[in-house]
Scaffold this motif. Structure first.
Motif, PDB file in Angstrom:
ATOM      1  N   ASP A  72     -21.888 -65.818  -5.418  1.00 51.87           N
ATOM      2  CA  ASP A  72     -21.328 -66.614  -6.511  1.00 51.87           C
ATOM      3  C   ASP A  72     -22.333 -67.633  -7.027  1.00 51.87           C
ATOM      4  O   ASP A  72     -22.394 -67.903  -8.231  1.00 51.87           O
ATOM      5  CB  ASP A  72     -20.021 -67.286  -6.092  1.00 51.87           C
ATOM      6  CG  ASP A  72     -20.138 -68.101  -4.812  1.00 51.87           C
ATOM      7  OD1 ASP A  72     -21.207 -68.111  -4.170  1.00 51.87           O
ATOM      8  OD2 ASP A  72     -19.122 -68.731  -4.435  1.00 51.87           O
ATOM      9  N   LYS A 129     -15.885 -62.782  -9.153  1.00 51.15           N
ATOM     10  CA  LYS A 129     -14.907 -63.828  -9.483  1.00 51.15           C
ATOM     11  C   LYS A 129     -15.567 -64.967 -10.253  1.00 51.15           C
ATOM     12  O   LYS A 129     -15.046 -65.433 -11.284  1.00 51.15           O
ATOM     13  CB  LYS A 129     -14.267 -64.353  -8.194  1.00 51.15           C
ATOM     14  CG  LYS A 129     -13.210 -65.440  -8.395  1.00 51.15           C
ATOM     15  CD  LYS A 129     -12.553 -65.790  -7.055  1.00 51.15           C
ATOM     16  CE  LYS A 129     -11.437 -66.821  -7.221  1.00 51.15           C
ATOM     17  NZ  LYS A 129     -11.976 -68.151  -7.615  1.00 51.15           N
ATOM     18  N   GLU A 133     -14.711 -66.043 -14.249  1.00 52.00           N
ATOM     19  CA  GLU A 133     -14.245 -67.393 -14.534  1.00 52.00           C
ATOM     20  C   GLU A 133     -15.086 -68.057 -15.628  1.00 52.00           C
ATOM     21  O   GLU A 133     -14.590 -68.941 -16.341  1.00 52.00           O
ATOM     22  CB  GLU A 133     -14.309 -68.244 -13.261  1.00 52.00           C
ATOM     23  CG  GLU A 133     -13.238 -67.898 -12.241  1.00 52.00           C
ATOM     24  CD  GLU A 133     -13.416 -68.628 -10.921  1.00 52.00           C
ATOM     25  OE1 GLU A 133     -12.493 -68.568 -10.084  1.00 52.00           O
ATOM     26  OE2 GLU A 133     -14.486 -69.270 -10.722  1.00 52.00           O
TER      27      GLU A 133
END
Length: 302
Positions: A72, A129, A133
């Protein structure tokens, strides 16, 4: 001329992607630390993706091809550093699906830790993810095993080495375990379809429709070099990754979404011929593992 930013650009998939889009007439920018030779025709942005400052702000990219996002933080730091861009394509992985899940895996299948891939898979889940976002219309591509020219992972190259040395091939059990592949050129062509056509579906499993048994795969690898394998079946309870290129893990992706926008893929036979041709000229570029040593010490017959 469309501008595309490719993260990486010096090893296997990212290197192939960079060269493909140069040849396709794109203005290709590569983001890496300049520790390896660059593809001819690219514009190098020499930097670490975690310490970019404003270096990317001045260029408006038509597409970002993020090949090297593994966590991430990789996503967060790059997206924050970007200026204007129209499309973002992240190469994720089939490793996001747990080994216990119902197969074939669809894009809506549960994503969770896979015991064979561990943190690699869970980090890819976190990266997906983080991207969605921040870039809600991003494209996420989940391939199975990628292969083709420039592959520095010791998979088909191991089989080529066995064939070239006329070695017996030590096959896990009866060789019926199935594998699913996708040629790196098919990946590039699919990305080009995404850039040009902006398909409705934004998360895509990709790969050949057909799976192949490891016995048939090895046979095709040998055949690409004009050879025929002499198999020895290994039924001993030992970790097959000690002497073979893949984990004892069979999975299958449903690639129906891909087929709607990119229906024809390179046949495994043609793809392996392509791989073998490259390998004969670039064998030193592959990260080889000590499979031969293990076989000779633990499996080889007198």
């Amino acid at each position: 001329m469309k501008k595309i930013l490719v993260t990486g650009g010096t090893t296997f998939v990212s290197k192939y992607v960079a060269e493909y889009f140069v040849n396709a007439g794109y203005e290709v920018f590569v983001l890496n630390r300049n520790s390896k030779p660059q593809v001819q025709g690219v514009t190098l942005i020499e930097a670490d993706r975690h310490n970019l400052g404003d270096i990317l702000k001045a260029t408006a990219f038509d597409a970002v091809a993020d090949i090297t996002a593994y966590t991430d933080k990789d996503i967060i730091d790059l997206v924050k550093a970007l200026g204007s861009f129209k499309q973002y394509i992240m190469i994720s992985s089939s490793a996001v699906y747990p080994e216990y899940g119902v197969q074939p895996f669809t894009e809506e299948s549960e994503r969770a830790e896979n015991k064979f891939w561990g943190a690699y898979g869970t980090n890819k889940i976190a990266a997906e993810k983080a991207l969605l976002e921040r870039v809600k219309d991003a494209y996420i591509v989940r391939p199975p095993y990628l292969y083709g020219p420039m592959n520095n992972v010791y998979r088909e190259a191991f089989v080529f080495d066995c064939a070239l040395a006329d070695r017996k091939f030590y096959l896990p059990k009866d060789g019926s375990m199935k594998l699913q592949f996708f040629h790196v050129k098919d990946l590039c062509r699919l990305m080009e379809v995404i850039i040009k056509d902006k398909p409705e579906e934004h998360i895509l499993n990709v790969g050949n429709v057909e799976t192949v048994s490891i016995k048939d795969w090895v046979t095709k690898c040998y055949k690409s070099l004009g050879k025929t394998p002499n198999f020895v079946d290994v039924y001993e309870e030992i970790e097959q990754k000690n002497y073979f290129s893949f984990y004892n893990y069979e999975y299958y992706l449903d690639v129906s979404r891909q087929r709607k926008i990119y229906p024809e893929t390179i046949s495994l036979e043609d793809g392996l011929k392509d791989s073998a041709k490259w390998y004969l000229e670039h064998s030193t570029e592959v990260n080889k593992k000590p499979y031969f040593e293990y076989i000779d010490e633990n499996l080889a017959e007198d």
